[in-house]
Design an enzyme around this catalytic site. Sequence first.
Site, PDB file in Angstrom:
ATOM      1  N   ARG A  93      31.579  39.555  45.787  1.00 33.73           N
ATOM      2  CA  ARG A  93      32.886  40.025  46.246  1.00 33.73           C
ATOM      3  C   ARG A  93      33.905  39.796  45.141  1.00 33.73           C
ATOM      4  O   ARG A  93      33.703  39.003  44.228  1.00 33.73           O
ATOM      5  CB  ARG A  93      33.334  39.298  47.518  1.00 33.73           C
ATOM      6  CG  ARG A  93      33.661  37.823  47.318  1.00 33.73           C
ATOM      7  CD  ARG A  93      34.387  37.250  48.533  1.00 33.73           C
ATOM      8  NE  ARG A  93      34.676  35.823  48.409  1.00 33.73           N
ATOM      9  CZ  ARG A  93      35.757  35.325  47.813  1.00 33.73           C
ATOM     10  NH1 ARG A  93      36.653  36.122  47.242  1.00 33.73           N
ATOM     11  NH2 ARG A  93      35.954  34.018  47.766  1.00 33.73           N
ATOM     12  N   ASN A 139      38.882  32.436  38.313  1.00 30.52           N
ATOM     13  CA  ASN A 139      40.263  32.213  38.722  1.00 30.52           C
ATOM     14  C   ASN A 139      41.142  32.168  37.482  1.00 30.52           C
ATOM     15  O   ASN A 139      40.709  31.681  36.434  1.00 30.52           O
ATOM     16  CB  ASN A 139      40.410  30.891  39.490  1.00 30.52           C
ATOM     17  CG  ASN A 139      40.160  31.047  40.973  1.00 30.52           C
ATOM     18  OD1 ASN A 139      40.774  31.885  41.621  1.00 30.52           O
ATOM     19  ND2 ASN A 139      39.264  30.248  41.517  1.00 30.52           N
ATOM     20  N   ASP A 184      42.687  26.735  40.095  1.00 30.34           N
ATOM     21  CA  ASP A 184      42.664  27.984  40.856  1.00 30.34           C
ATOM     22  C   ASP A 184      43.550  28.982  40.102  1.00 30.34           C
ATOM     23  O   ASP A 184      43.526  29.019  38.877  1.00 30.34           O
ATOM     24  CB  ASP A 184      43.114  27.740  42.296  1.00 30.34           C
ATOM     25  CG  ASP A 184      42.450  28.695  43.284  1.00 30.34           C
ATOM     26  OD1 ASP A 184      42.508  29.923  43.052  1.00 30.34           O
ATOM     27  OD2 ASP A 184      41.879  28.236  44.284  1.00 30.34           O
TER      28      ASP A 184
END
Length: 287
Positions: free
Chosen positions: A95, A152, A200
């Site tokens: 994904r 990320n 992140d």
Amino acid sequence: MLWTAVTPHRAQLGEGPFWDGPTQALYWVNIAGKQALRLKDGRLQVWQLPEHVSAFIPCESGDALVTLSSGVYRLDLVTEALTLLCVADPQAGNRGNEARCDAQGRLWLGTMQNNIGEQGEDLPITRRSGGLFRIDADGQVTPLLSGLGIPNTLLWNEEGSQVHFGDSMDATLYRHGIQANGQLDPAHPWFGPHERGGPDGSAMDVEGYIWNARWDGSCLLRIAPDGSVERILELPVSRPTSCVFGGPDLTTLYITSAASPLDHPLDGAVLAIEVDVPGKPCTRFAG
């Protein structure tokens, strides 16, 4: 510091904040909830989508891109119709995760093994099957990296000669030189593991410093170009996921977050705070 939750909405996995300067609107997603969200003129609008969505980015043509599990789609913001632009990553079971547009308006999309079940539950990550892809305005796809764990952070220097890119599975932020043909030089580790959570998403300010959200670290790190930590911005959420500069002067820092086992009241909220240095603007998709 004075924090504001910009809406009452709480996401299971908020991500991908984008500030659209021309319309003064904030875009973001709730990946696990399959929601694309926009806050404009004080009004929150939510688009419920059929698949997990990792990015929601306005296009120059007037619609928006959404990166769904099965591909990159155009979303008509009025009719809510979806039109497939491309399938960037053909790997079954992957994904989209991180996605940003460079200064030319090309979408860069990082993918990973899907780790979210249909009901939003966590699934184990068992392989490094992710990649990094660049998508032109006409939908042409250029593969750039493979073997990624959890991509990320996607940010470029002023000259467009380097891209900052992270892999949360490595707890490391990297820097890649961008070659004349558009391909990337080998990864140069730039900022490694830190005691305040894992890396992140990030935003860059006008001084070239990177504000990095720290998953399970309850903070942002402002990292200098030499890799030193200039400040730690404490947050009232357990799992900040990404951030973006917005507002009329690009001095409002918007921070997305996720739910956590600690169940802090603001977990999953989008936070806003005024900061002392403006950020760089987001770029719409050129198509």
